[in-house]
Scaffold this motif. Sequence first.
Motif, short mmCIF file in Angstrom:
data_model
loop_
_atom_site.label_atom_id
_atom_site.label_comp_id
_atom_site.label_asym_id
_atom_site.label_seq_id
_atom_site.Cartn_x
_atom_site.Cartn_y
_atom_site.Cartn_z
N THR A 245 -5.78 69.65 -29.61
CA THR A 245 -6.65 69.17 -30.68
C THR A 245 -6.94 70.37 -31.59
O THR A 245 -6.73 71.52 -31.20
N TYR A 246 -7.42 70.10 -32.78
CA TYR A 246 -7.69 71.18 -33.73
C TYR A 246 -8.70 72.18 -33.15
O TYR A 246 -8.56 73.39 -33.33
N ARG A 366 2.48 71.09 -30.46
CA ARG A 366 1.89 70.36 -31.58
C ARG A 366 0.37 70.28 -31.45
O ARG A 366 -0.19 70.62 -30.41
N LYS A 368 -3.21 67.85 -33.13
CA LYS A 368 -3.72 66.78 -33.99
C LYS A 368 -4.68 67.39 -35.00
O LYS A 368 -5.63 68.08 -34.63
N THR A 369 -4.40 67.17 -36.27
CA THR A 369 -5.25 67.70 -37.32
C THR A 369 -6.60 66.97 -37.30
O THR A 369 -6.78 65.98 -36.58
N TYR A 371 -7.60 65.06 -39.35
CA TYR A 371 -7.38 63.71 -39.88
C TYR A 371 -6.51 62.86 -38.96
O TYR A 371 -6.08 61.77 -39.32
N GLY A 372 -6.23 63.39 -37.76
CA GLY A 372 -5.48 62.62 -36.77
C GLY A 372 -3.98 62.70 -36.90
O GLY A 372 -3.25 62.08 -36.13
N LYS A 373 -3.48 63.47 -37.87
CA LYS A 373 -2.04 63.61 -38.06
C LYS A 373 -1.48 64.63 -37.07
O LYS A 373 -2.12 65.63 -36.77
N MET A 374 -0.29 64.34 -36.54
CA MET A 374 0.35 65.27 -35.61
C MET A 374 1.19 66.29 -36.37
O MET A 374 2.02 65.92 -37.20
N GLU A 375 0.95 67.59 -36.12
CA GLU A 375 1.71 68.65 -36.78
C GLU A 375 2.16 69.69 -35.77
O GLU A 375 1.57 69.82 -34.69
#
Length: 422
Positions: A245-246, A366, A368-369, A371-375
């Motif tokens: 998580t971030y 990876r 989760k930003t 905003y919930g986006k996976m990067e």
Amino acid sequence: MLQVSFIRENRKKVLSGLNKRKFKEINLIDEILILDKRKKRVQNILNKISEKENLISKKISNLVKSLDFSFQINSLKEKALFFKRKKKDLNIELKDIVQNLEKKLNQIPNVPDEKINENTENILFQEGSIYRTIECGLPHWELSKKFHLFDSDLGTQICGSGFSVYFGKGAKLQRSLIQYFLDQNIRASYIEYSFPYLANEMSVYATGQIPDKENQMYFIEKDNLYLIPTGEVPLVNCFRNNVFTYKDLPVRATTYTSCFRREAGSYGSKVRGLNRLHQFEKVEIIQITPSDTSYDYLDEMILHIRNILKSLELPFRLIRLSGETLGFSSSMTYDFEVYSMGQKKWLEVSSVSNCTNFQSNRLKIRYKTLYGKMELCHTLNGSSLALPRIMAALLENNQTENQIYIPKVLVPYTGFDYITIT
């Protein structure tokens, strides 16, 4: 490894960056994009065939339920068999495309940061006074003979050239430096790890040593294992396939390892003594960060290593590497160099790099930003510090006629504040 989507969307930027590196196989970029188009085309055909197969399956099921065993079922089964054969051929083609695509991607280094110049290294700052404590100061290999600290001839006797044996206060000084560096890293919130000195092929591939540095590593063919060239390899691989998580980031980790490098072709006065060895000790730090703040954490790592060097009272400078001298996985690298009084030259003692998402793409690290986006995460690594050249600089810079002084911060670790002739 670069993402194909990044190459596709930033072709000019990628080409410009590779030109900074003087990368010769520029044609690979367009070959990758062509293969990517072929991959998409074949995948689309496969998807359409799968849709048609589903429709045929439903039609056959409905006919069976209605007890209609007319010629339609046989006709539909023939179509289904045709599509099955077609899919088999397409899957073979797709597998070949994917393998070829990965092979070409593996040859492409990371894209340098926009601040990087093509062939000019930038000296960013220099600290500490370059002065002589004694006229005609000796280089460290001569000091070692005088003060009985290490012996390269013993290393050659035991295993071959490029190895050294430390003993007495030389061994204690090296062990003290290792412990001091680890303590400094732990105080800065790095978690200590202790590792095997062997790594499998996936681990060295994931961090970028394969294929780029394959010939510089020691390989144990019988077991298909590599002796690690740096602690970065096991450290970063600890987090393979992790999803953070971030708020979990950054992850900070440190380790002390021996490092093994073949260093083929390294001969002559420039590599005498401890300047270049096949086995050497190093304390490493890494960080795994969000993509939007990795350069802030890179600055943090630089400040951390800078403070360690200041505490050792050594003259040092920081250099930002040019595109031509960047490591394969790095987007930006800074080198710390200390001045060697006995050799009258600068010695690299630390490299600090931001590999952006180049390693994490292979490692599938990876997060989760917000905003919930996976990067993909960014990975950073740095030597804090490599022991042989630090040892060389400490011995040469602190020598007098009959003594070598120990920096104050190391005295609690060594138990002595100077080395005398024995």
